[in-house]
Design a protein around this motif. Sequence first.
Motif, PDB file in Angstrom:
ATOM      1  N   VAL A   1      50.888  -8.772  91.010  1.00 22.46           N
ATOM      2  CA  VAL A   1      50.198  -9.820  89.863  1.00 22.46           C
ATOM      3  C   VAL A   1      50.791 -10.847  90.406  1.00 22.46           C
ATOM      4  CG1 VAL A   1      48.478 -11.080  89.090  1.00 22.46           C
ATOM      5  CG2 VAL A   1      47.898  -8.774  89.655  1.00 22.46           C
ATOM      6  N   SER A   2      50.714 -11.754  91.227  1.00 22.12           N
ATOM      7  CA  SER A   2      51.660 -12.864  91.576  1.00 22.12           C
ATOM      8  C   SER A   2      50.728 -14.177  91.757  1.00 22.12           C
ATOM      9  CB  SER A   2      52.611 -12.642  92.141  1.00 22.12           C
ATOM     10  OG  SER A   2      53.598 -14.215  92.476  1.00 22.12           O
ATOM     11  N   GLY A   3      50.618 -14.980  90.977  1.00 20.92           N
ATOM     12  CA  GLY A   3      49.775 -16.340  91.398  1.00 20.92           C
ATOM     13  C   GLY A   3      48.301 -15.844  91.505  1.00 20.92           C
ATOM     14  N   LYS A   4      47.710 -16.386  92.091  1.00 23.25           N
ATOM     15  CA  LYS A   4      45.900 -16.067  92.497  1.00 23.25           C
ATOM     16  C   LYS A   4      46.014 -15.070  93.405  1.00 23.25           C
ATOM     17  CE  LYS A   4      45.708 -19.757  96.078  1.00 23.25           C
ATOM     18  NZ  LYS A   4      45.511 -21.065  96.465  1.00 23.25           N
ATOM     19  N   TYR A   5      47.048 -14.092  93.911  1.00 22.21           N
ATOM     20  CA  TYR A   5      47.180 -13.057  94.807  1.00 22.21           C
ATOM     21  C   TYR A   5      47.252 -12.279  93.880  1.00 22.21           C
ATOM     22  CZ  TYR A   5      46.905 -17.011  98.470  1.00 22.21           C
ATOM     23  OH  TYR A   5      46.524 -17.903  99.203  1.00 22.21           O
TER      24      TYR A   5
ATOM     25  N   LEU B   1      56.728 -12.031  92.692  1.00 25.61           N
ATOM     26  CA  LEU B   1      57.246 -13.284  91.448  1.00 25.61           C
ATOM     27  C   LEU B   1      55.914 -14.742  92.792  1.00 25.61           C
ATOM     28  CD1 LEU B   1      58.662 -14.223  88.964  1.00 25.61           C
ATOM     29  CD2 LEU B   1      60.294 -14.542  90.301  1.00 25.61           C
ATOM     30  N   ASP B   2      56.102 -15.245  91.889  1.00 27.72           N
ATOM     31  CA  ASP B   2      55.577 -17.379  92.505  1.00 27.72           C
ATOM     32  C   ASP B   2      56.971 -17.848  92.592  1.00 27.72           C
ATOM     33  OD1 ASP B   2      54.087 -18.979  93.541  1.00 27.72           O
ATOM     34  OD2 ASP B   2      52.218 -19.104  91.600  1.00 27.72           O
ATOM     35  N   LEU B   3      56.671 -18.811  93.456  1.00 34.71           N
ATOM     36  CA  LEU B   3      57.854 -19.604  93.493  1.00 34.71           C
ATOM     37  C   LEU B   3      57.318 -20.996  93.583  1.00 34.71           C
ATOM     38  CD1 LEU B   3      60.406 -17.618  96.418  1.00 34.71           C
ATOM     39  CD2 LEU B   3      60.148 -17.234  93.954  1.00 34.71           C
ATOM     40  N   GLY B   4      56.058 -20.866  93.700  1.00 34.46           N
ATOM     41  CA  GLY B   4      55.534 -22.351  94.216  1.00 34.46           C
ATOM     42  C   GLY B   4      55.532 -22.750  95.658  1.00 34.46           C
ATOM     43  N   ASN B   5      54.705 -23.979  95.556  1.00 29.95           N
ATOM     44  CA  ASN B   5      54.591 -24.102  96.915  1.00 29.95           C
ATOM     45  C   ASN B   5      53.878 -23.214  98.128  1.00 29.95           C
ATOM     46  OD1 ASN B   5      55.260 -26.741  96.357  1.00 29.95           O
ATOM     47  ND2 ASN B   5      57.098 -26.252  97.011  1.00 29.95           N
ATOM     48  N   GLU B   6      52.402 -22.207  97.584  1.00 34.42           N
ATOM     49  CA  GLU B   6      52.093 -21.253  97.724  1.00 34.42           C
ATOM     50  C   GLU B   6      52.692 -20.655  98.560  1.00 34.42           C
ATOM     51  OE1 GLU B   6      49.229 -23.003 100.859  1.00 34.42           O
ATOM     52  OE2 GLU B   6      48.181 -23.762  99.501  1.00 34.42           O
ATOM     53  N   CYS B   7      53.848 -19.867  98.265  1.00 34.05           N
ATOM     54  CA  CYS B   7      54.950 -18.835  98.409  1.00 34.05           C
ATOM     55  C   CYS B   7      55.150 -17.864  96.860  1.00 34.05           C
ATOM     56  CB  CYS B   7      56.383 -19.711  98.566  1.00 34.05           C
ATOM     57  SG  CYS B   7      57.984 -19.070  99.312  1.00 34.05           S
TER      58      CYS B   7
ATOM     59  N   TRP C   1      62.377  -3.295 100.664  1.00 32.21           N
ATOM     60  CA  TRP C   1      61.589  -4.680 102.222  1.00 32.21           C
ATOM     61  C   TRP C   1      61.168  -5.934 100.745  1.00 32.21           C
ATOM     62  CZ3 TRP C   1      60.616  -2.846 107.132  1.00 32.21           C
ATOM     63  CH2 TRP C   1      60.449  -1.551 107.598  1.00 32.21           C
ATOM     64  N   LEU C   2      62.939  -6.693 102.061  1.00 31.04           N
ATOM     65  CA  LEU C   2      62.449  -7.853 100.967  1.00 31.04           C
ATOM     66  C   LEU C   2      61.434  -8.728 102.039  1.00 31.04           C
ATOM     67  CD1 LEU C   2      63.562 -10.291  99.033  1.00 31.04           C
ATOM     68  CD2 LEU C   2      65.179 -10.848 100.237  1.00 31.04           C
ATOM     69  N   PHE C   3      60.244  -9.566 101.494  1.00 28.95           N
ATOM     70  CA  PHE C   3      59.491 -10.248 101.664  1.00 28.95           C
ATOM     71  C   PHE C   3      59.196 -11.087 101.150  1.00 28.95           C
ATOM     72  CE2 PHE C   3      57.700  -5.899 102.712  1.00 28.95           C
ATOM     73  CZ  PHE C   3      57.563  -5.659 103.926  1.00 28.95           C
ATOM     74  N   CYS C   4      59.299 -12.278 102.017  1.00 27.00           N
ATOM     75  CA  CYS C   4      58.415 -13.843 101.300  1.00 27.00           C
ATOM     76  C   CYS C   4      56.819 -13.910 101.897  1.00 27.00           C
ATOM     77  CB  CYS C   4      59.359 -15.135 102.175  1.00 27.00           C
ATOM     78  SG  CYS C   4      58.987 -15.971 101.827  1.00 27.00           S
ATOM     79  N   PHE C   5      55.779 -14.200 101.043  1.00 26.59           N
ATOM     80  CA  PHE C   5      54.658 -14.498 101.499  1.00 26.59           C
ATOM     81  C   PHE C   5      54.182 -16.236 101.397  1.00 26.59           C
ATOM     82  CE2 PHE C   5      49.799 -14.388 100.337  1.00 26.59           C
ATOM     83  CZ  PHE C   5      49.159 -14.064 101.438  1.00 26.59           C
TER      84      PHE C   5
ATOM     85  N   GLY D   1      61.409 -16.555  87.530  1.00 27.47           N
ATOM     86  CA  GLY D   1      62.178 -18.003  88.502  1.00 27.47           C
ATOM     87  C   GLY D   1      62.581 -17.520  89.956  1.00 27.47           C
ATOM     88  N   GLY D   2      62.227 -16.087  90.526  1.00 31.27           N
ATOM     89  CA  GLY D   2      63.284 -15.481  91.514  1.00 31.27           C
ATOM     90  C   GLY D   2      64.048 -15.852  91.843  1.00 31.27           C
ATOM     91  N   ASP D   3      65.684 -16.482  91.038  1.00 28.95           N
ATOM     92  CA  ASP D   3      66.819 -17.075  91.838  1.00 28.95           C
ATOM     93  C   ASP D   3      67.959 -15.678  92.237  1.00 28.95           C
ATOM     94  OD1 ASP D   3      66.905 -19.926  91.464  1.00 28.95           O
ATOM     95  OD2 ASP D   3      66.014 -19.323  89.704  1.00 28.95           O
TER      96      ASP D   3
END
Length: 457
Positions: free
Chosen positions: A96-100, A136-142, A155-159, A190-192
């Motif tokens: 679960v990350s944010g609203k997804y 992890l939620d990075l903000g700005n719908e990312c 596998w590294l994804f960006c949603f 924080g996803g850094d």
Amino acid sequence: VYIRKHPLEIPPPSEKDWLKDDEEDFFLQDPDRKRDALPQPFRMINKLVMLVFENAMEIIERREMLREAQKLKVQPTKCFPTAEFQVTGRANCLAVSGKYIFVGLSVGLSAFKVSDCKEVCAWDAVKMEICAIRALDLGNECHVLLAVDEMGLVWLFCFHKESFVLIKILNEVEDISRRSTCVEVVLSPGGDYAGVLLQGNTKAWLEIYRLPKDSWLKEMEKSPGAAAGLACRERRSSWTSVGDIFLLQESPVSANKADAKLSLPVLLLKVKPPKPITGSSFKSPLDALKKVDDDSMLGLGYNHLIKDSQWEQQEAIFCSTYRDYLEAEGERESKEEIPRHATFHFLLPSWILQVGPEMKVQPGVPAGISVHWDGSHNFCLYLLNRPLKEKVDSDPKPDVVWPCAAPIACSAVSSCSRYLALACEDATITIWDKHLGYPLSVTAILEERLIRSIYFL
């Protein structure tokens, strides 16, 4: 001829008929002898009936006490599902990350909204089976995702805006014989940073990546059309009238857009297990002193140098002394066997992990990692604010080392990232305050049981 003078009747009981055990109880129960004593075998039947009745009453009282004690306990809240949804294939894991909600399937990835459980996007370009997900939620719908498939590839994804974008496969190699499998993946708060524990045929190591999340957000905003990702298809969900069950139907329209080109993560550290202790490679004490001479030693060091011959002699003495025990255990494991598992945590700046004044420290961004390998006494700390190099050091030295009295079994970091718990194999638990830099408590379990895991509540 004998003729009975009195009618036939049961003779009254006498003291000779009483049992010795019941003689005392007889007078206590009926001291005035108002009740006639029962003859045998009726007294025995009466005694058995009373015994059964007393045992039954004891069982009833015991059950009532347990029932009353159960009522005093806090009853757990029973939760029932409010909605159900079906997925394509088999669901192996979720995050679960944010609203997804991201679900790892036997045929790829799927993303669902938390509010209505509708599927918004799916990714199944290579029909891989996902076994583990970190999101992890990075903000700005990312959102950033790390997915591990059945072959151990990461596998590294960006949603971004309800679309998957594949950035890179972190441990992909051209030579299959050199392929490594992923044991564990961790995303820093924080996803850094991202940590990947890899295992090869004969060795294991830990890789730490720096994620350019700021660059991703800028690149996504500049090229919104390319953010659709790889073979991302939309689906529409139809409601059924019974039980709020979602039936997902594949949309005939598929999004075939160009792949988004995002900045690649940077390999920052490659940490290997500590090497076994070996003898000195120097031929003389003078050679060793030349390497470490800092004007703080006296003498030539002839009595402080451990040579290979001394280690070999010590091992020969040990094998000859405990030969019977070694033969009972079977073949000994190879000396060069390296631990294959490590536990690591991302740590915020604190007194126990101080950085130099020339390094910039951002609040909320991890400044280092803590690593301890299985069977190791040392708790190693590595700084993450390192200058980027063209070639990453394959065996960096830890910046801080905490030696423990016993091998470290497990560790945990609190959610506020202030407290650190270390549990050793001698059943000793130590709680550290990282901000102040000293231990708060040391607890030893008297039973000397093996601690396998530890958590902060």
